[in-house]
Enzyme design. Sequence first.
Site, short mmCIF file in Angstrom:
data_model
loop_
_atom_site.label_atom_id
_atom_site.label_comp_id
_atom_site.label_asym_id
_atom_site.label_seq_id
_atom_site.Cartn_x
_atom_site.Cartn_y
_atom_site.Cartn_z
N LYS A 42 0.84 -1.21 0.00
CA LYS A 42 0.00 0.00 0.00
C LYS A 42 0.87 1.26 0.00
O LYS A 42 0.68 2.15 -0.82
CB LYS A 42 -0.94 0.03 1.22
CG LYS A 42 -1.90 -1.14 1.29
CD LYS A 42 -2.82 -1.04 2.51
CE LYS A 42 -2.13 -1.15 3.85
NZ LYS A 42 -1.46 -2.44 4.11
N ARG A 101 -9.97 1.39 8.72
CA ARG A 101 -9.46 0.05 8.97
C ARG A 101 -10.50 -0.83 9.66
O ARG A 101 -10.21 -1.95 10.04
CB ARG A 101 -8.25 0.18 9.88
CG ARG A 101 -7.05 -0.57 9.41
CD ARG A 101 -5.96 -0.30 10.42
NE ARG A 101 -4.82 -1.09 10.15
CZ ARG A 101 -3.79 -0.66 9.44
NH1 ARG A 101 -3.79 0.52 8.88
NH2 ARG A 101 -2.74 -1.45 9.30
N ARG A 151 11.55 -5.97 4.70
CA ARG A 151 11.28 -4.52 4.62
C ARG A 151 12.23 -3.73 5.54
O ARG A 151 12.50 -4.12 6.67
CB ARG A 151 9.85 -4.21 5.04
CG ARG A 151 9.61 -2.70 5.16
CD ARG A 151 8.18 -2.31 5.21
NE ARG A 151 7.42 -3.03 6.22
CZ ARG A 151 6.11 -3.00 6.30
NH1 ARG A 151 5.41 -2.30 5.43
NH2 ARG A 151 5.49 -3.67 7.24
N ARG A 157 10.85 -2.22 11.17
CA ARG A 157 9.76 -1.78 12.05
C ARG A 157 9.58 -2.72 13.23
O ARG A 157 9.67 -3.94 13.08
CB ARG A 157 8.44 -1.72 11.24
CG ARG A 157 8.19 -0.36 10.65
CD ARG A 157 7.07 -0.34 9.67
NE ARG A 157 5.80 -0.91 10.11
CZ ARG A 157 4.69 -0.89 9.39
NH1 ARG A 157 4.68 -0.31 8.19
NH2 ARG A 157 3.58 -1.43 9.84
N ARG A 197 -1.27 -9.02 13.13
CA ARG A 197 -1.78 -7.97 12.23
C ARG A 197 -2.62 -8.59 11.10
O ARG A 197 -3.62 -8.01 10.68
CB ARG A 197 -0.61 -7.16 11.65
CG ARG A 197 -0.04 -6.17 12.67
CD ARG A 197 1.36 -5.70 12.31
NE ARG A 197 1.44 -5.05 11.04
CZ ARG A 197 2.55 -4.97 10.30
NH1 ARG A 197 3.68 -5.50 10.74
NH2 ARG A 197 2.52 -4.36 9.15
P1 AP5 Z 1 4.74 -1.69 1.88
O1 AP5 Z 1 4.44 -0.80 0.74
O2 AP5 Z 1 5.49 -1.15 3.04
O3 AP5 Z 1 3.40 -2.45 2.38
P2 AP5 Z 1 2.12 -1.91 3.14
O4 AP5 Z 1 0.92 -2.50 2.47
O5 AP5 Z 1 2.18 -0.42 3.27
O6 AP5 Z 1 2.29 -2.63 4.52
P3 AP5 Z 1 2.19 -2.10 6.01
O7 AP5 Z 1 2.85 -3.13 6.88
O8 AP5 Z 1 2.68 -0.68 6.12
O9 AP5 Z 1 0.67 -2.13 6.24
P4 AP5 Z 1 -0.05 -2.11 7.58
O10 AP5 Z 1 -1.42 -1.82 7.13
O11 AP5 Z 1 0.10 -3.33 8.38
O12 AP5 Z 1 0.73 -0.99 8.45
P5 AP5 Z 1 0.41 0.53 8.81
O13 AP5 Z 1 1.68 1.26 8.85
O14 AP5 Z 1 -0.69 1.03 7.98
O15 AP5 Z 1 5.52 -2.97 1.26
C1 AP5 Z 1 6.01 -4.00 2.10
C2 AP5 Z 1 7.39 -4.46 1.61
O16 AP5 Z 1 7.23 -5.09 0.33
C3 AP5 Z 1 8.41 -3.32 1.40
O17 AP5 Z 1 9.66 -3.76 1.79
C4 AP5 Z 1 8.37 -3.05 -0.12
O18 AP5 Z 1 9.63 -2.59 -0.60
C5 AP5 Z 1 8.04 -4.45 -0.67
N1 AP5 Z 1 7.21 -4.41 -1.89
C6 AP5 Z 1 6.17 -3.58 -2.16
N2 AP5 Z 1 5.63 -3.87 -3.37
C7 AP5 Z 1 6.36 -4.93 -3.86
C8 AP5 Z 1 6.31 -5.68 -5.08
N3 AP5 Z 1 5.38 -5.43 -6.02
N4 AP5 Z 1 7.21 -6.69 -5.24
C9 AP5 Z 1 8.14 -6.96 -4.29
N5 AP5 Z 1 8.24 -6.26 -3.12
C10 AP5 Z 1 7.36 -5.27 -2.91
O19 AP5 Z 1 -0.16 0.37 10.28
C11 AP5 Z 1 0.69 -0.01 11.36
C12 AP5 Z 1 -0.09 0.00 12.66
O20 AP5 Z 1 -0.57 1.32 12.94
C13 AP5 Z 1 -1.35 -0.87 12.70
O21 AP5 Z 1 -1.05 -2.23 12.98
C14 AP5 Z 1 -2.13 -0.18 13.82
O22 AP5 Z 1 -1.63 -0.51 15.08
C15 AP5 Z 1 -1.85 1.29 13.57
N6 AP5 Z 1 -2.83 1.88 12.65
C16 AP5 Z 1 -2.59 2.41 11.41
N7 AP5 Z 1 -3.73 2.84 10.86
C17 AP5 Z 1 -4.71 2.60 11.77
C18 AP5 Z 1 -6.11 2.81 11.76
N8 AP5 Z 1 -6.75 3.34 10.71
N9 AP5 Z 1 -6.82 2.43 12.86
C19 AP5 Z 1 -6.20 1.90 13.93
N10 AP5 Z 1 -4.89 1.66 14.00
C20 AP5 Z 1 -4.14 1.99 12.91
MG MG Z 2 2.46 0.92 4.86
#
Ligand code: AP5
Ligand code: MG
Length: 220
Positions: free
Chosen positions: A13, A88, A127, A161, A172
Amino acid sequence: MRIVLVGPPGAGKGTQAAFLAKDLAIPHISTGDLFRANISQGTELGQRAKAIMDAGELVPDEVTIDMARDRMEQPDAVDGFLLDGFPRNVPQAEALDEILKVEGHQLDAVLDLEVPEEEVVKRIAGRRICRKDSSHVFHVTYSPPKTEGVCDVCGGELYQRGDDSEETVRKRLDVYHVQTEPIIDYYRAQGLVVTISALGEVTEVTQRAKDALKQQPEAS
Ligand code: AP5
Ligand code: MG
């Protein structure tokens, strides 16, 4: 355009949002990045969010919704935004509808990134993100920085992270299936969901996303 990106942890994402936001000239709003910025600045919000994030749980809705609303009200977001990681759960999706309604806006599309669980595990294990700005994302194998451990964009230190441990990733993923996936049905009922495969090269996925978004009529 006002777009929501949805998909499991590690789907890509944040990676896709960076390219799409640039292409569409709208800000990329990631609630995960906003929480991480608060953690690194040591704010009260950051202190509250850290333990919850490290456990792989969701930060309480009222805190998250207020933070997301504040960000969406910034001047750079008046003509649209790309939301990553928000909403979410269904209560957050309902709150977003209310926030948009007040301004007479609607969402244009919900882009759903589909990726098998075994790929998610590989992506998350390798990552590395930037300590100065957690939206700068790399992968040790798939998208390595030019210099090991150093961010190509701003020179910041790269690190893994705290919530990317195997145990927390499993949690997660559970939270995603139970709490977040229901928003896909919520938005499907509104005709907003476009699902694409997030497998393949990053550039291929970006192209797929752009093509899919073009199929979706602009709402407001
Ligand atoms: P990346 O782009 O980083 O993936 P992502 O989908 O952004 O994954 P996240 O782990 O950030 O999602 P998440 O929803 O769990 O975390 P968030 O920070 O939102 O890609 C991943 C890896 O793959 C990278 O190394 C990249 O280089 C590689 N990659 C990408 N595309 C590729 C491809 N095509 N081929 C090969 N490799 C590739 O949330 C974290 C925490 O915050 C949550 O758990 C929660 O505690 C809190 N939080 C955030 N938002 C909320 C909310 N709305 N409500 C409540 N709590 C929340
Ligand atoms: Mg992300």
